[in-house]
Design an enzyme around this catalytic site. Structure first.
Site, PDB file in Angstrom:
ATOM      1  CB  SER A 140      -0.895   0.021   1.239  1.00 37.21           C
ATOM      2  OG  SER A 140      -1.557   1.266   1.373  1.00 37.21           O
ATOM      3  CE1 TYR A 153      -3.627  -1.792   5.643  1.00 35.33           C
ATOM      4  CE2 TYR A 153      -3.080   0.415   4.863  1.00 35.33           C
ATOM      5  CZ  TYR A 153      -3.430  -0.900   4.603  1.00 35.33           C
ATOM      6  OH  TYR A 153      -3.562  -1.327   3.300  1.00 35.33           O
TER       7      TYR A 153
END
Length: 247
Positions: A140, A153
């Site tokens: 990501s 995250y």
């Protein structure tokens, strides 16, 4: 590089993974293994892909049980060569809750990093043993630089991204291709967020980028591609200024 004839998806209910599987089936893929926790959603995903003409198997797989990965994935590879492994599992977590509840933060880290490291190494060794194949890992853009809004995250994805790059270097010249995919905000069911998030993308767009990356034997793919330039600039923004950016 040609599209794979066989595909193993780790995270068999992932919208990105299923969009990728649909695209691969339309090109060349004939056998798909969907690995994930047994559920109605996993069976539904398998049924959807079977309608497209693929032979689809479901595999009971738990990212949070890394000790089982070698046995579970070994059974898949024992059935025949796997041309592509797509590591697509992961959880977003809830930043505010995870800061209050360390156990919840640890679950994010165990799923996105520890589970992925275990599954990635098992898959890489199996691909190397058969002498060919691709390992595609969904990272990501959140892993590129810590943001106040999602640093738990993001840190798990940063670890995964670094691991994937190193694994790619370790496997260079073995016949195994490793590719890391760094999407921006993906508009999908698990991601409840603003409709107009900067550089937002879709599962279908990520799937298209994965196919193109495989064709080019890319080592890293950004989705959308402009994020490569944007993040290159943001990495060098002074920290005091970066804190104030509306990211």
């Amino acid at each position: 590089m040609r599209p794979p004839q066989s595909l193993l998806v780790l995270g068999g209910t992932s919208e990105i993974a299923l969009a990728t599987a649909r695209r691969m089936i339309a090109r060349r893929t004939r056998t798909v293994w969907l690995a994930g926790r047994p559920s109605a959603a996993l069976e539904s995903a398998a049924s959807e892909l079977r309608v497209l003409g693929a032979e689809v198997h479901t595999v009971a797989f738990d990212a949070l049980d890394p000790d089982s990965h070698e046995t579970v994935l070994g059974k898949v590879f024992a059935e025949g060569d796997v041309d592509m492994v797509l590591l697509a599992f992961g959880i977003l977590g809830d930043q505010a809750r995870d800061e209050r509840e360390p156990a919840a933060a640890v679950r994010v880290a165990r799923t996105n990093y520890i589970g992925a490291v275990a599954a990635g190494l098992v898959s890489a060794r199996a691909l190397q043993t058969q002498g060919h194949g691709s390992l595609v890992v969904l990272s990501s853009v959140a892993g590129e630089r810590a943001r106040r809004a999602d640093f738990i995250y993001g840190s798990s994805k940063a670890g995964l991204d670094t691991f994937t790059q190193g694994l790619g270097d370790a496997l260079h010249g073995t016949g195994v291709h490793v590719m890391v995919v760094r999407p921006g905000f993906v508009r999908s069911k698990p991601t409840a967020g603003p409709d107009r998030a900067p550089f937002a993308t879709t599962p279908e767009a990520v799937a298209t980028a994965i196919e193109l990356g495989l064709r080019r034997s890319s080592e890293a793919v950004w989705v959308p591609g402009t994020l490569r330039v944007v993040m290159s600039a943001l990495r060098h923004v002074p920290r005091a200024l970066f804190r104030r950016l509306p990211l």
